[in-house]
Design a protein around this motif. Structure first.
Motif, PDB file in Angstrom:
ATOM      1  N   ASN A  60       1.043  -1.248   0.064  1.00  0.00           N
ATOM      2  CA  ASN A  60      -0.231   0.028  -0.103  1.00  0.00           C
ATOM      3  C   ASN A  60       0.798   1.357   0.004  1.00  0.00           C
ATOM      4  N   THR A  61       1.777   1.204   0.733  1.00  0.00           N
ATOM      5  CA  THR A  61       2.812   2.333   0.795  1.00  0.00           C
ATOM      6  C   THR A  61       3.417   2.820  -0.459  1.00  0.00           C
ATOM      7  N   GLU A  62       3.932   1.559  -1.270  1.00  0.00           N
ATOM      8  CA  GLU A  62       4.491   1.699  -2.446  1.00  0.00           C
ATOM      9  C   GLU A  62       3.508   2.193  -3.476  1.00  0.00           C
ATOM     10  N   LYS A  63       2.260   1.895  -3.604  1.00  0.00           N
ATOM     11  CA  LYS A  63       1.253   2.120  -4.483  1.00  0.00           C
ATOM     12  C   LYS A  63       1.002   3.789  -3.959  1.00  0.00           C
ATOM     13  N   ARG A  64       1.040   3.975  -2.791  1.00  0.00           N
ATOM     14  CA  ARG A  64       0.927   5.525  -2.616  1.00  0.00           C
ATOM     15  C   ARG A  64       1.914   6.537  -2.958  1.00  0.00           C
ATOM     16  N   LEU A  65       3.149   5.832  -2.990  1.00  0.00           N
ATOM     17  CA  LEU A  65       4.442   6.649  -3.336  1.00  0.00           C
ATOM     18  C   LEU A  65       4.500   6.737  -4.739  1.00  0.00           C
ATOM     19  N   GLN A  66       3.999   5.724  -5.741  1.00  0.00           N
ATOM     20  CA  GLN A  66       3.786   5.724  -7.169  1.00  0.00           C
ATOM     21  C   GLN A  66       2.956   7.087  -7.330  1.00  0.00           C
ATOM     22  N   ASN A  67       1.777   6.964  -6.717  1.00  0.00           N
ATOM     23  CA  ASN A  67       0.665   7.897  -7.207  1.00  0.00           C
ATOM     24  C   ASN A  67       1.122   9.287  -6.924  1.00  0.00           C
ATOM     25  N   LEU A  68       1.956   9.285  -5.752  1.00  0.00           N
ATOM     26  CA  LEU A  68       2.276  10.773  -5.466  1.00  0.00           C
ATOM     27  C   LEU A  68       3.502  11.299  -6.355  1.00  0.00           C
ATOM     28  N   GLU A  69       4.369  10.445  -6.726  1.00  0.00           N
ATOM     29  CA  GLU A  69       5.261  10.536  -7.924  1.00  0.00           C
ATOM     30  C   GLU A  69       4.740  10.792  -9.251  1.00  0.00           C
ATOM     31  N   THR A  70       3.620  10.407  -9.511  1.00  0.00           N
ATOM     32  CA  THR A  70       2.938  10.866 -10.863  1.00  0.00           C
ATOM     33  C   THR A  70       2.449  12.200 -10.662  1.00  0.00           C
ATOM     34  N   ILE A  71       1.754  12.491  -9.613  1.00  0.00           N
ATOM     35  CA  ILE A  71       1.017  13.753  -9.548  1.00  0.00           C
ATOM     36  C   ILE A  71       2.138  14.854  -9.316  1.00  0.00           C
ATOM     37  N   ALA A  72       3.302  14.616  -8.729  1.00  0.00           N
ATOM     38  CA  ALA A  72       4.495  15.508  -8.613  1.00  0.00           C
ATOM     39  C   ALA A  72       4.924  15.897 -10.222  1.00  0.00           C
ATOM     40  N   THR A  73       5.384  14.639 -10.947  1.00  0.00           N
ATOM     41  CA  THR A  73       5.876  14.922 -12.277  1.00  0.00           C
ATOM     42  C   THR A  73       4.475  15.548 -13.039  1.00  0.00           C
ATOM     43  N   ASP A  74       3.275  15.425 -12.878  1.00  0.00           N
ATOM     44  CA  ASP A  74       2.264  16.155 -13.614  1.00  0.00           C
ATOM     45  C   ASP A  74       2.358  17.485 -13.316  1.00  0.00           C
ATOM     46  N   GLU A  75       2.650  17.773 -12.141  1.00  0.00           N
ATOM     47  CA  GLU A  75       2.624  19.305 -11.891  1.00  0.00           C
ATOM     48  C   GLU A  75       3.874  19.885 -12.193  1.00  0.00           C
ATOM     49  N   GLN A  76       5.036  19.197 -12.394  1.00  0.00           N
ATOM     50  CA  GLN A  76       6.301  19.913 -12.964  1.00  0.00           C
ATOM     51  C   GLN A  76       6.013  19.898 -14.319  1.00  0.00           C
ATOM     52  N   SER A  77       5.434  18.999 -14.950  1.00  0.00           N
ATOM     53  CA  SER A  77       5.402  19.280 -16.375  1.00  0.00           C
ATOM     54  C   SER A  77       4.317  20.571 -16.797  1.00  0.00           C
ATOM     55  N   GLU A  78       3.304  20.517 -16.148  1.00  0.00           N
ATOM     56  CA  GLU A  78       2.360  21.699 -16.259  1.00  0.00           C
ATOM     57  C   GLU A  78       3.100  23.086 -16.043  1.00  0.00           C
ATOM     58  N   GLN A  79       3.898  23.018 -14.904  1.00  0.00           N
ATOM     59  CA  GLN A  79       4.768  24.296 -14.383  1.00  0.00           C
ATOM     60  C   GLN A  79       5.765  24.352 -15.691  1.00  0.00           C
ATOM     61  N   SER A  80       6.596  23.772 -15.930  1.00  0.00           N
ATOM     62  CA  SER A  80       7.477  23.660 -17.152  1.00  0.00           C
ATOM     63  C   SER A  80       6.835  24.313 -18.486  1.00  0.00           C
ATOM     64  N   SER A  81       5.678  23.638 -18.927  1.00  0.00           N
ATOM     65  CA  SER A  81       4.648  24.305 -19.980  1.00  0.00           C
ATOM     66  C   SER A  81       4.346  25.598 -19.678  1.00  0.00           C
ATOM     67  N   SER A  82       4.011  26.204 -18.541  1.00  0.00           N
ATOM     68  CA  SER A  82       3.328  27.362 -18.055  1.00  0.00           C
ATOM     69  C   SER A  82       4.710  28.466 -18.324  1.00  0.00           C
ATOM     70  N   SER A  83       5.643  27.769 -17.937  1.00  0.00           N
ATOM     71  CA  SER A  83       6.969  28.962 -17.933  1.00  0.00           C
ATOM     72  C   SER A  83       7.260  29.020 -19.425  1.00  0.00           C
ATOM     73  N   GLU A  84       7.335  28.182 -20.325  1.00  0.00           N
ATOM     74  CA  GLU A  84       7.763  28.315 -21.724  1.00  0.00           C
ATOM     75  C   GLU A  84       6.596  29.159 -22.139  1.00  0.00           C
ATOM     76  N   ASP A  85       5.365  28.987 -21.856  1.00  0.00           N
ATOM     77  CA  ASP A  85       4.301  30.040 -22.415  1.00  0.00           C
ATOM     78  C   ASP A  85       4.642  31.374 -21.941  1.00  0.00           C
ATOM     79  N   THR A  86       5.112  31.675 -20.826  1.00  0.00           N
ATOM     80  CA  THR A  86       5.430  32.970 -20.222  1.00  0.00           C
ATOM     81  C   THR A  86       6.690  33.411 -21.041  1.00  0.00           C
TER      82      THR A  86
END
Length: 122
Positions: A60-86
């Motif tokens: 269960n802990t490993e699944k939670r960590l994987q979910n958190l990692e995917t969320i973090a990478t999604d947020e980072q990709s959104e931030q990088s795309s928004s910074s490229e737009d700016t």
């Protein structure tokens, strides 16, 4: 011996007996634990239950960590795309125009005086 002295002596002796009894029981408990230290094995059923619960918790802990990692990478990709737009928006602003200070002072001087007068009247 007066009554008060007798009461104090009785309370003191009872307290001393209670303290000695408490210390003796703790000492005997320690000796008993030391004698039975080799007989403290865990039952096999209980061990298997604990091992199974630990493995489920680990999964269960490993699944939670994987979910958190995917969320973090999604947020980072959104931030990088928004910074490229700016950066794309800010790209045309490469030149800076500098005005002469004297001309700006002359223009703003008359406006500042009237603004100050208006502010004082209000």
């Amino acid at each position: 011996m007066s009554f008060e002295e007798m009461v104090v002596a009785l309370v003191g002796s009872l307290g001393a007996f209670a303290l000695v009894g408490y210390l003796a029981s703790k000492t005997f408990g320690l000796i008993k634990a030391w004698i039975n230290r080799k007989n403290s094995s865990v039952e096999e059923e209980q061990f298997n239950r604990l091992a199974k619960a630990f493995m489920e918790h680990k999964k269960n802990t490993e699944k939670r960590l994987q979910n958190l990692e995917t969320i973090a990478t999604d947020e980072q990709s959104e931030q990088s795309s928004s910074s490229e737009d700016t950066k794309k928006i800010e790209a045309p602003k490469k030149s800076i125009e500098i005005e002469d200070r004297e001309t700006t002072k002359e223009q703003s001087g008359s406006n500042d005086d009237s603004n100050l007068k208006n502010m004082l009247h209000e």
